[in-house]
Design an enzyme around this catalytic site. Structure first.
Site, short mmCIF file in Angstrom:
data_model
loop_
_atom_site.label_atom_id
_atom_site.label_comp_id
_atom_site.label_asym_id
_atom_site.label_seq_id
_atom_site.Cartn_x
_atom_site.Cartn_y
_atom_site.Cartn_z
N ALA A 1 -5.85 5.47 5.37
CA ALA A 1 -6.63 6.51 6.04
C ALA A 1 -7.90 6.85 5.26
CB ALA A 1 -5.78 7.75 6.30
N PHE B 1 -6.02 -3.91 3.53
CA PHE B 1 -6.73 -3.65 4.80
C PHE B 1 -5.82 -3.05 5.87
CE2 PHE B 1 -8.74 -7.41 2.76
CZ PHE B 1 -9.90 -6.79 2.34
N THR C 1 -3.90 11.55 10.13
CA THR C 1 -3.82 12.40 11.32
C THR C 1 -2.50 13.19 11.33
OG1 THR C 1 -2.94 10.52 12.58
CG2 THR C 1 -5.32 10.90 12.66
N GLN D 1 0.83 -1.20 0.00
CA GLN D 1 0.00 0.00 0.00
C GLN D 1 0.87 1.25 0.00
OE1 GLN D 1 -2.72 -2.04 3.32
NE2 GLN D 1 -3.36 0.06 3.00
N ARG E 1 -5.02 7.91 16.50
CA ARG E 1 -6.40 7.77 16.02
C ARG E 1 -7.32 7.21 17.11
NH1 ARG E 1 -9.12 8.76 11.27
NH2 ARG E 1 -7.36 9.20 9.94
N GLU F 1 -12.91 3.05 5.63
CA GLU F 1 -12.81 2.55 7.00
C GLU F 1 -14.01 2.79 7.91
OE1 GLU F 1 -9.01 4.76 7.30
OE2 GLU F 1 -8.38 3.03 8.47
N PHE G 1 -7.79 1.65 12.15
CA PHE G 1 -6.52 2.21 12.60
C PHE G 1 -6.58 2.74 14.03
CE2 PHE G 1 -2.82 5.18 11.92
CZ PHE G 1 -1.97 4.33 11.24
N ARG H 1 -7.77 -1.52 9.01
CA ARG H 1 -9.03 -0.79 8.79
C ARG H 1 -9.62 -0.22 10.08
NH1 ARG H 1 -12.98 -3.53 4.38
NH2 ARG H 1 -13.75 -1.64 3.44
N GLU I 1 0.42 -1.58 4.67
CA GLU I 1 0.79 -0.16 4.73
C GLU I 1 2.27 -0.04 5.11
OE1 GLU I 1 -1.94 2.43 6.87
OE2 GLU I 1 -0.42 4.00 7.05
N1 MTE Z 1 -11.49 -2.72 0.26
C1 MTE Z 1 -10.96 -3.81 -0.32
N2 MTE Z 1 -11.70 -4.51 -1.19
N3 MTE Z 1 -9.69 -4.21 -0.03
C2 MTE Z 1 -8.90 -3.54 0.88
O1 MTE Z 1 -7.76 -3.92 1.13
N4 MTE Z 1 -8.76 -1.64 2.45
C3 MTE Z 1 -9.52 -0.74 3.30
C4 MTE Z 1 -10.56 0.02 2.47
N5 MTE Z 1 -11.32 -0.88 1.67
C5 MTE Z 1 -9.46 -2.39 1.52
C6 MTE Z 1 -10.77 -2.00 1.15
C7 MTE Z 1 -8.69 0.23 3.99
S1 MTE Z 1 -7.93 -0.24 5.41
C8 MTE Z 1 -8.53 1.51 3.53
S2 MTE Z 1 -7.61 2.64 4.38
C9 MTE Z 1 -9.17 1.96 2.29
O2 MTE Z 1 -9.87 0.92 1.63
C10 MTE Z 1 -8.10 2.53 1.36
O3 MTE Z 1 -8.60 2.89 0.14
P1 MTE Z 1 -9.24 4.34 -0.14
O4 MTE Z 1 -8.42 5.32 0.61
O5 MTE Z 1 -9.15 4.45 -1.59
O6 MTE Z 1 -10.62 4.25 0.39
N1 LUZ Z 2 -2.18 5.66 8.37
C1 LUZ Z 2 -1.51 6.73 8.78
C2 LUZ Z 2 -3.50 5.55 8.57
O1 LUZ Z 2 -0.29 6.77 8.61
N2 LUZ Z 2 -2.17 7.76 9.34
C3 LUZ Z 2 -3.50 7.74 9.58
O2 LUZ Z 2 -4.08 8.68 10.08
C4 LUZ Z 2 -4.21 6.58 9.18
N3 LUZ Z 2 -5.51 6.47 9.41
C5 LUZ Z 2 -6.13 5.36 9.05
C6 LUZ Z 2 -5.43 4.35 8.44
N4 LUZ Z 2 -4.13 4.44 8.19
MO1 MOS Z 3 -6.22 1.46 5.97
S1 MOS Z 3 -5.89 0.72 7.87
O1 MOS Z 3 -5.74 3.04 6.38
O2 MOS Z 3 -4.86 0.83 5.19
#
Ligand code: MTE
Ligand code: LUZ
Ligand code: MOS
Length: 751
Positions: free
Chosen positions: A503, A222, A434, A191, A304, A706, A338, A336, A226
């Site tokens: 995030a 998810f 954040t 990611q 968070r 999230e 966080f 997800r 990251e």
């Molecule tokens: N949806 C799918 N299908 N697969 C994933 O890995 N990750 C989630 C969410 N939805 C995820 C998902 C998480 S933890 C985040 S932070 C967001 O997607 C990231 O994507 P976005 O910022 O484009 O919403």
């Molecule tokens: N990652 C991060 C995150 O580095 N900062 C954030 O605030 C955050 N929030 C949600 C998921 N990942």
């Molecule tokens: Mo989502 S926990 O911010 O990858």
């Protein structure tokens, strides 16, 4: 628009790391990791493994030309253990062989001697031993110490929430390919491509420009990719650097589950104070976060938790503290939500407990305390919308709380061994990293001379359909068909210095950058069209691939326009940059305006409990969610359903088990259960809250990744309520997940 990947997914043609055609000469890597959770390494004998036919090399910390350090926020994590190991599953060496099978055979031949040290797996024990990742962090508002005097009711309690395995369908992995002059290209299931690039450069002892990261898509992240995709990518690159050959490593499920960190388990104490008329006047919480053996993202997750410790409520006096407890478990990481779900679970437990003790309904306390527009969160930002109240009222109106509660009560009075439970779960979630610094992104848009378009951004496609949303943005700004647009792989040489896709802000940040780039291109092309059509000064626009002059269609179509603009030497490529306006945060005061906006919502959950078996079914989850103006309801509803299911899994059947020696017991799908389609709620309803959307949300469509995870928490409380209606003597201990075993014990516990 449908998810642009749906057809290739269905046909099995989408490419993941393990599908990349292998270049001849490719070697295969495998980590040799610690079998014990805390020990001094006395001796390692690699000789038998090295002598095995087909084993090329075994890399250890001694083979690192740069630094043996992969920590990002805090530099406290070696790539390879040197003289000590701090968790079972910690990488010690990287076996490189002609095939994966040979590497696996070699791993069994490595002999290691440890001198065991004291193992801590529990955050409370770590706290007692003063074993911390870093200093604790506290947020406060008002005057907590004097507030207690004004409270009619004060309750104290404890709430625990468990870890969670990410279980992305595609396990972690990377494929690294060396080219000339020491340059290395890494295909990584990450990611955070820039993070992989930066750490690879650090470990290999080269500049960032020597390392190129390329990502087509992830089979889910998810949060688990990251920070924790870096390890494997760096190892393959290290081996490529040393041997000048492509090196691939795709973890199997066992290795992935054992070696990677998970959601942070929390063990928390709360104290809550309410007035006679049920206003929450004071709230105090101490969160003991099980951070694992290294910092990873724990400090950001801590933040968070604190930002969301009061969930959807306005509470004038609070003090919340997170202790980052260092234990001998794999470093826990982003997942997800966080840290927010862990915080929200505790305030919901505190409210639940208050209601039971006072003898009022939980919903009465929840509703009375919902945050209203212009009221302040403990971190200084004010709510700029009435979403908490509106989504509650809309849910009440649409789903008729009174009727639902009455039906549940009726069912319970008519059934002895089946009991229903119901709960309402409001959710408020802040959108932005954040860490203010991370909230910027870039997009590189090429229009080719035939009128087709290629877009590169920093966004990682991981199933959430961010690529589809970016395509929608470009198609709508340029006013051309989406068929003309291709979203390119995410590559650090095209878009650099990116924040991870995390995030929930991937679509907002990268979408806005794309919007800016496309707006600039649109401006240049319409200016050119004015000249070309000798219509300067008139109102020139592009609609449906046709140039319009003063709202009348001309003969000039998109393809010709682009071709002629190119012949006239107009730049038809553009780089857009977006940085979220208005956000700031002062850590010395723990106050500011960290979020671009908030997402609000509400979920009503009904469960049926089998009081002989302790098993339960989820009848329905009825949601009102604030999408702003959803730019893609199909995709956004899918995100709600997926996140909801993941949240329900977290509080019900997903139980991470480590033994006292810090070894993962739930290390496969036979021992770690996740919800399947049969466990899914029989009925999920999603109603879109009518709202204007927010100017900082992409096309007014709010981030959705999230926030809905937290609706799952409602299932925990619905189950508790069902238990309570069977066993009047049940003293609730807030200890998530509510596995059927725990539920069964609670049904018959008379203490
Ligand atoms: N949806 C799918 N299908 N697969 C994933 O890995 N990750 C989630 C969410 N939805 C995820 C998902 C998480 S933890 C985040 S932070 C967001 O997607 C990231 O994507 P976005 O910022 O484009 O919403
Ligand atoms: N990652 C991060 C995150 O580095 N900062 C954030 O605030 C955050 N929030 C949600 C998921 N990942
Ligand atoms: Mo989502 S926990 O911010 O990858």
């Amino acid at each position: 628009m449908k998810n642009t990947d749906s057809i290739s997914h269905l046909q099995g043609k989408s490419i993941y790391i393990d599908d990349i055609p292998e270049i001849s000469g490719t070697l295969f890597g495998l980590v040799f990791d610690s079998t014990v959770a805390h020990a001094k390494i006395l001796n390692i004998d690699y000789s038998l493994a090295l002598n095995l036919d087909g084993v090329i090399d075994i890399l250890t910390f001694k083979d690192i030309p740069g630094r043996n350090q992969i920590g990002t926020i805090i530099e406290d994590e070696p790539l390879f253990a040197e003289d000590e190991v701090h968790f079972a599953g910690q990488p010690i060496a990287f076996i490189v062989a002609e095939s994966e099978i040979i590497a696996r055979k070699a791993r069994k031949l490595i002999k290691i001697e440890f001198e065991n040290k004291k193992i801590i797996t529990d955050p409370r024990e770590a706290f007692k031993e003063k074993s911390f990742i870093t200093n604790p962090r506290t947020f406060k508002i008002g005057h907590i110490d004097s507030a207690w005097e004004k409270c009619k009711y004060i309750f104290e309690g404890n709430a625990k929430s468990g870890g969670q395995e990410h279980l992305y369908l595609e396990t972690q992995g990377a494929y690294s390919v060396p080219s000339e002059k020491g340059n290395i290209k890494i295909y990584s299931s990450t990611q955070g491509p820039t993070s992989v690039q930066k750490i690879a450069a650090r470990v290999l002892g080269v500049s960032m420009h020597k390392i190129e990261i390329d990502v087509t898509r992830l089979g889910g992240g998810f949060g688990g990719k990251e920070d924790q995709a870096t390890t494997w990518a760096v190892m393959t690159a290290l081996a490529s650097q040393k041997h000048n050959r492509p090196v691939k490593y795709s973890l199997n499920r066992h290795d992935d589950m054992r070696m990677t960190g998970k959601r942070h388990p929390y063990d928390s104490d709360f104290k809550i104070g309410l007035s006679e008329d049920l206003k929450i006047l004071a709230y105090e919480a101490d969160f003991y976060q099980n951070s694992g053996a290294a910092a990873d993202l724990s400090t950001a997750i801590t933040e968070r938790t604190l930002f969301h410790a009061t969930n959807s409520y306005f509470i004038p006096n609070t003090r919340t503290t997170v202790y980052l407890c260092k234990t001998n478990l794999p470093p826990n990481t982003a997942f997800r939500g966080f840290g927010a779900p862990q915080g929200m679970f505790v305030i919901e437990a505190a409210i639940h407990k208050s209601a039971l003790e006072i003898g009022v309904s939980v919903e009465e306390i929840q509703k009375k305390n919902l945050i209203k527009i212009n009221e302040e969160f403990p971190y200084g930002q004010k709510a700029d919308e009435n979403g908490a109240v509106n989504s509650w009222n809309e849910a009440d109106k649409t789903y008729q709380f009174k009727k639902l509660f009455a039906e549940t009560e009726k069912f319970n009075s008519e059934n002895k061994y089946l009991k229903k439970g119901i709960s309402v779960m409001p959710v408020t979630f802040g959108i932005s990293f954040t860490n203010t610094m991370m909230n910027h992104a870039r997009a590189l848009v090429h229009i080719y001379q035939d009128g087709s378009v290629g877009i590169s951004t920093g966004a990682i496609e991981m199933g959430q359909a961010v690529n589809t949303k970016i395509m929608q943005v470009a198609a709508s700004v340029l006013n051309i068909s989406a068929e003309r647009i291709k979203i390119e792989t995410t590559n650090t040489t095209r878009v650099s210095n990116t924040s991870p896709t995390a995030a929930s802000s991937g679509a907002d940040l990268n979408g806005k950058a794309t919007e800016i780039a496309c707006e600039n291109l649109y401006k240049r092309l319409t200016e050119f069209a004015g000249k070309y059509l000798k219509s300067e000064g008139k109102n020139i626009s592009i609609k449906n691939e046709t140039v319009f002059i003063d709202e009348k269609p001309s003969d000039l179509k998109w393809e010709k326009l682009v071709e002629q603009a190119f012949f006239a030497r107009v730049a038809i490529s553009e780089n857009g940059h977006y940085a979220t306006p208005e956000i700031h945060f002062d850590k010395s005061k723990e106050k500011g305006h960290p979020f671009a906006y908030h997402v609000y919502g509400n979920a009503v959950t009904t469960v049926t409990l089998d009081c002989i078996r302790g098993t339960y079914e989820i009848d329905s989850v009825k949601i009102v969610h604030d999408f702003g103006k959803s730019m893609n309801p199909l995709i956004d509803n899918g995100q709600i359903e997926g996140a909801l299911m993941q949240g329900i899994g977290w509080v019900t059947m997903e139980e991470i088990a480590f033994n006292n020696e810090g070894k993962l017991l739930s290390n496969a799908l036979s021992t770690y259960k996740v919800p399947d389609i049969y466990f899914a709620p029989k009925n999920v309803e999603i109603k879109h809250l009518e709202s204007d959307g927010h100017k900082f949300a992409i096309m007014k469509s709010k981030a959705v990744g999230e926030p809905p995870f937290n609706y799952g928490i409602g299932t925990y409380f619905a189950i508790q309520n069902a238990i309570k209606s069977f066993n009047k003597n049940y003293k609730i201990i807030y200890d998530s997940p509510a596995t059927p075993e725990k539920v069964l014990m609670s049904l018959y516990n008379q203490e």
